[in-house]
Motif scaffolding. Structure first.
Motif, PDB file in Angstrom:
ATOM      1  N   GLN A 437       9.711   6.770  -7.417  1.00 23.03           N
ATOM      2  CA  GLN A 437       8.365   6.565  -6.907  1.00 23.03           C
ATOM      3  C   GLN A 437       7.616   5.504  -7.718  1.00 23.03           C
ATOM      4  O   GLN A 437       6.629   4.947  -7.284  1.00 23.03           O
ATOM      5  N   ARG A 438       8.113   5.186  -8.905  1.00 20.62           N
ATOM      6  CA  ARG A 438       7.497   4.112  -9.684  1.00 20.62           C
ATOM      7  C   ARG A 438       8.246   2.793  -9.481  1.00 20.62           C
ATOM      8  O   ARG A 438       7.981   1.820 -10.179  1.00 20.62           O
TER       9      ARG A 438
ATOM     10  N   ALA B  81       7.815   2.199  -3.198  1.00 21.09           N
ATOM     11  CA  ALA B  81       7.018   2.007  -4.408  1.00 21.09           C
ATOM     12  C   ALA B  81       6.825   0.518  -4.670  1.00 21.09           C
ATOM     13  O   ALA B  81       5.728   0.056  -4.978  1.00 21.09           O
ATOM     14  N   ILE B  85       3.285   1.398  -2.570  1.00 28.76           N
ATOM     15  CA  ILE B  85       2.822   2.770  -2.348  1.00 28.76           C
ATOM     16  C   ILE B  85       2.950   3.542  -3.655  1.00 28.76           C
ATOM     17  O   ILE B  85       4.009   3.552  -4.280  1.00 28.76           O
ATOM     18  N   PHE B  86       1.862   4.150  -4.063  1.00 34.82           N
ATOM     19  CA  PHE B  86       1.853   4.894  -5.313  1.00 34.82           C
ATOM     20  C   PHE B  86       1.421   6.319  -5.055  1.00 34.82           C
ATOM     21  O   PHE B  86       0.437   6.559  -4.370  1.00 34.82           O
ATOM     22  N   LEU B  87       2.172   7.265  -5.614  1.00 36.92           N
ATOM     23  CA  LEU B  87       1.782   8.665  -5.495  1.00 36.92           C
ATOM     24  C   LEU B  87       1.371   9.198  -6.860  1.00 36.92           C
ATOM     25  O   LEU B  87       2.131   9.121  -7.827  1.00 36.92           O
ATOM     26  N   SER B  88       0.143   9.716  -6.910  1.00 39.70           N
ATOM     27  CA  SER B  88      -0.264  10.457  -8.093  1.00 39.70           C
ATOM     28  C   SER B  88       0.162  11.895  -7.838  1.00 39.70           C
ATOM     29  O   SER B  88      -0.350  12.561  -6.942  1.00 39.70           O
TER      30      SER B  88
END
Lengths: 482, 265
Positions: A437-438, B81, B85-88
């Protein structure tokens, strides 16, 4: 979920063994097979004194009565000891005095392995003894070290030039009768490194031996003897590689370390023998006996190993803590992938009072591999105030590999404190996803996570090799699950 | 083709272990907009975040998701990503032994590589770290430790926002970023988001409570209930939910079930 993880891990592309090439060089080999005559022939080729031949013959006779150990959690195919060549030496002029006497093919080989033998090309601060098949090719920085009274040379040379030292210490830590492979090694050992650090001397550079198997159908049986006299210090590193071949090759080494009063020895290994292919064809059988004795008070021996290679690894670098207040340490990362098998660990034998030992073992298993930790902590009756701390962690990648822990604890002194911690974890799908995800690929994520997991051990390696070891971990796990 | 949409979700259905969680979800987000998605527990909020980031826990069974005109569902999680797109994370993951510095450097350079940029030099990278740390008021010591290891709940959430600052996403998904935060931490985290946000950054705030929306003021508030968005309005809807809870929505939605399905057809 299981499938998900396999898929994730399976996406990692397949890795290649970088050191699988063969050097085309004329080799002096003796016929296959093992007999008293062969033992005599090896001894004669090395122009050894009578006492050493006697030692070999005693070992050989003992070996004939012994059986291969079967207690390890390993599936070892039958080994035909008559089908192995016990001596192979790259042909070169006798005893190369300078680099110009060394066959350029050999120099090229070690260059290719990242071990240039020209002293000016070396990382400053590392002296190397390069061993190919049964003989030492070249030892660098000998003269510089000799000025401080440090002896660093091939085992064969030590026999000729320092016979009293060799005779005094050879087999003083690992007797020839110790075990099947130690007996075999004692009978047929070819070469290896010898090192003596005199009283009060701090060795100013890393000493290292690089072992290379090149010839086919041969076994490699090296012998290393390292003596640290009172109040001395040395850090020693051992590296090893072999060509990719379809047949298995036997490697049965013996390493002995003696630390006298107040001496400190750090022994680091980056083991990268050819592990065999994905289906488990070929690869090195690595049966090694490594043991050190903290003979004098306040001495210290520290083993650090990064084991990524070999089809089968059977290896337990150990410490006999005889001196009072002596310290033994074992830091290990063992990686198995595909069809590799490893049964590795240590023995800490507490004899002296207030002796301390630390064991940190990190096993990483992937593919269809089996990875076992086997460790003995033994506290004898007189070891007043002995302390041990053991930590054995296993990390699993995928669900077709195995991780096993076999701790043995024997305590005969009530004042001893022995602690054992063990964990088993899977490389988390959630950890990989977090990296993904990064923007980090799964392959790089596994590399990051595994290196993080092994960091405690990697940090114990000398700087130059720590970087190499990190890369190696990542490469070894490429294509972890097919 | 609409180009001012950053994200378009159409009739999205997704299941976990064969249980349908998202049952035909529609959402359109333009560049620079802030959308809040609110809803009771189990309504599908986190599943939506999983689907958008490509986590394979949820299986998409129908519908489309278009991001910047591309089919998002075909992209791997890392591609998404790298596309911004970034997920916290609601529960940030610990990676023992991996330093924040090493983790962030790997992430940034992977993303730069994807965009055809050279890796950052060590000094540029450290300067960027310092700058962003100040921006989100994160303790320097945290970034010297292993990723999330031994962090408190609040520190983990701050660390998420710090990573968002470093990676400068185009679409930020904040999944329950306010959960487990005391009021001071909440303020710091929310202000961090506001400071990071560029005019064209879009944000989807997934939350159970209204309080985060005091700081991050949404353009639209959507109520997610039983796998569908059952109500959309301006920020005043959040206040109404805070006051009246979700029960009235529940009743409303249940009653209008027939209407909803017929409307859709």
């Amino acid at each position: 979920m299981e499938n998900n993880q396999d898929k994730l891990l399976g996406e990692v592309t397949s890795g290649e063994y970088k050191y699988g090439f063969v050097t085309d060089i004329e080799t002096d080999v003796i016929p296959k097979g093992l007999s008293e005559d062969v033992v005599r022939l090896i001894s004669a080729k090395k122009e050894e004194p009578e006492w050493l031949l006697e030692f070999r013959l005693k070992a050989f006779r003992r070996w004939q009565t012994m059986k291969m150990p079967e207690w390890a959690h390993l599936n070892i195919p039958e080994i035909d000891y008559q089908d192995i060549i016990y001596y192979a030496a790259p042909k070169q002029k006798k005893g190369p005095d300078s680099l110009s006497d060394v066959d350029p093919e050999l120099l090229k080989t070690f260059d290719k392995l990242g071990i240039p033998l020209e002293e000016q090309k070396r990382l400053t601060g590392v002296a190397v003894d390069a061993v190919m098949d049964s003989v030492s090719v070249k030892t660098t920085f000998r003269e510089t070290l000799a000025e401080m009274g440090i002896i660093f040379c091939s085992f064969s040379e030590a026999v000729k030039e320092h016979p009293t030292l060799v005779q005094k210490y050879l087999a003083s830590v690992v007797p020839y009768s110790d075990n099947f492979f130690a007996a075999l090694n004692s009978a047929v050992f070819s070469d290896g490194s010898f090192c003596y650090i005199p009283k009060g001397v701090r060795c100013p550079m890393e000493l290292s031996t690089y072992f290379r198997i090149n010839a086919s159908n041969t076994g490699q049986f090296e012998r290393t003897l390292l003596i640290a006299d009172e109040e001395s210090y040395v850090s020693y590193l051992e590296g090893c590689t072999a060509p990719m071949r379809d047949e298995n090759q036997l490697h049965a080494a013996v390493v002995e370390i003696v630390a006298e009063r107040g001496a400190e020895v750090k022994y680091s290994t980056v083991q990268n023998w050819y592990p065999g292919d994905k289906e488990g064809k070929g690869g090195i059988f690595n049966f090694v006996t490594k043991r050190g004795i903290c003979k004098g008070d306040d001495s210290r021996i520290s083993w650090t190993q990064v084991e990524t290679g070999s089809a089968i690894t059977w290896k337990y670098p150990s410490c006999i803590l005889r001196g009072n207040n002596s310290v033994g340490e074992f830091y290990s990362v063992a990686v198995t992938n595909n069809r590799q098998q490893a049964d590795t660990g240590t023995k800490m034998i507490h004899i002296g009072s207030n002796t301390k030992s630390t064991i940190v073992s990190k096993g990483i298993s992937a593919g269809f591999s089996q990875n076992s930790y086997r460790g003995l902590v033994k506290v004898l009756g007189k070891a007043e105030g002995a302390r041990n701390f053991s930590q054995c962690d296993s990390l699993l990648l995928g669900d077709r590999c195995g991780a096993h822990t076999f701790p043995y604890i024997e305590v005969d002194n009530p004042s001893a404190i022995v602690e054992h911690e063990a964990t088993t974890s899977r490389i988390g799908e959630d950890q990989i996803f977090y990296c993904n995800q990064r923007g980090i690929s799964t392959e790089d994520a596994i590399g990051l996570i595994v290196n993080g997991y092994a960091r405690e051990v990697i940090n114990k390696l000398p700087m130059e090799f720590a970087v190499e070891a990190q890369k190696l971990l990542q490469i070894s796990l490429e294509g972890s699950v097919g | 083709m609409q180009t001012d949409f950053l994200l378009q979700i159409k009739d999205l259905k997704a299941s976990i272990d064969n249980k349908e969680i998202l049952k035909g979800l529609n959402l359109e987000v333009k560049h620079g907009e802030i959308h809040a998605i609110m809803g009771p527990n189990g309504s599908g909020k986190s599943t939506l975040a999983n689907v958008l980031t490509g986590r394979e826990i949820a299986t998409v069974t129908a519908g489309t998701v278009t991001y910047e005109g591309k089919n998002l569902l075909e992209m791997s999680p890392e591609e998404r990503a790298r596309e911004g797109i970034f997920l916290s994370f609601q529960y940030p993951i610990e990676i023992p032994g991996v330093s924040m510095v090493n983790f962030m450097k790997t992430a940034i350079n992977e993303q730069r590589k994807y965009r055809g940029l050279e890796p950052l030099s060590a000094s540029d990278f450290l300067r960027l770290m310092r700058e962003k740390k100040e921006l989100v008021e994160i303790d320097s010591a945290l970034t010297n430790r292993s990723v999330n290891e031994g962090f408190s709940g609040g520190e983990k959430k701050k660390n998420e926002i710090f990573q968002m600052a470093m990676l400068e996403p185009r679409l930020a998904l904040l999944d329950e970023t306010d959960s487990g935060l005391d009021i001071d931490a909440l303020r710091i985290v929310a202000n961090g988001v506001n400071k990071i946000r560029r005019p064209d950054t879009s944000v989807i705030v997934i939350t159970h409570y209204q309080r985060l929306l005091d700081y991050i003021v949404p353009d639209y508030v959507h109520v997610l209930y039983d796998g569908r968005i059952v109500r959309s309005a301006g920020p005043e809807l959040a206040l109404e939910l805070e006051e009246r809870g979700y029960d009235w929505i529940r009743k409303d939605a249940d009653l209008s079930e027939e209407t909803w399905t017929t409307d859709r057809k």
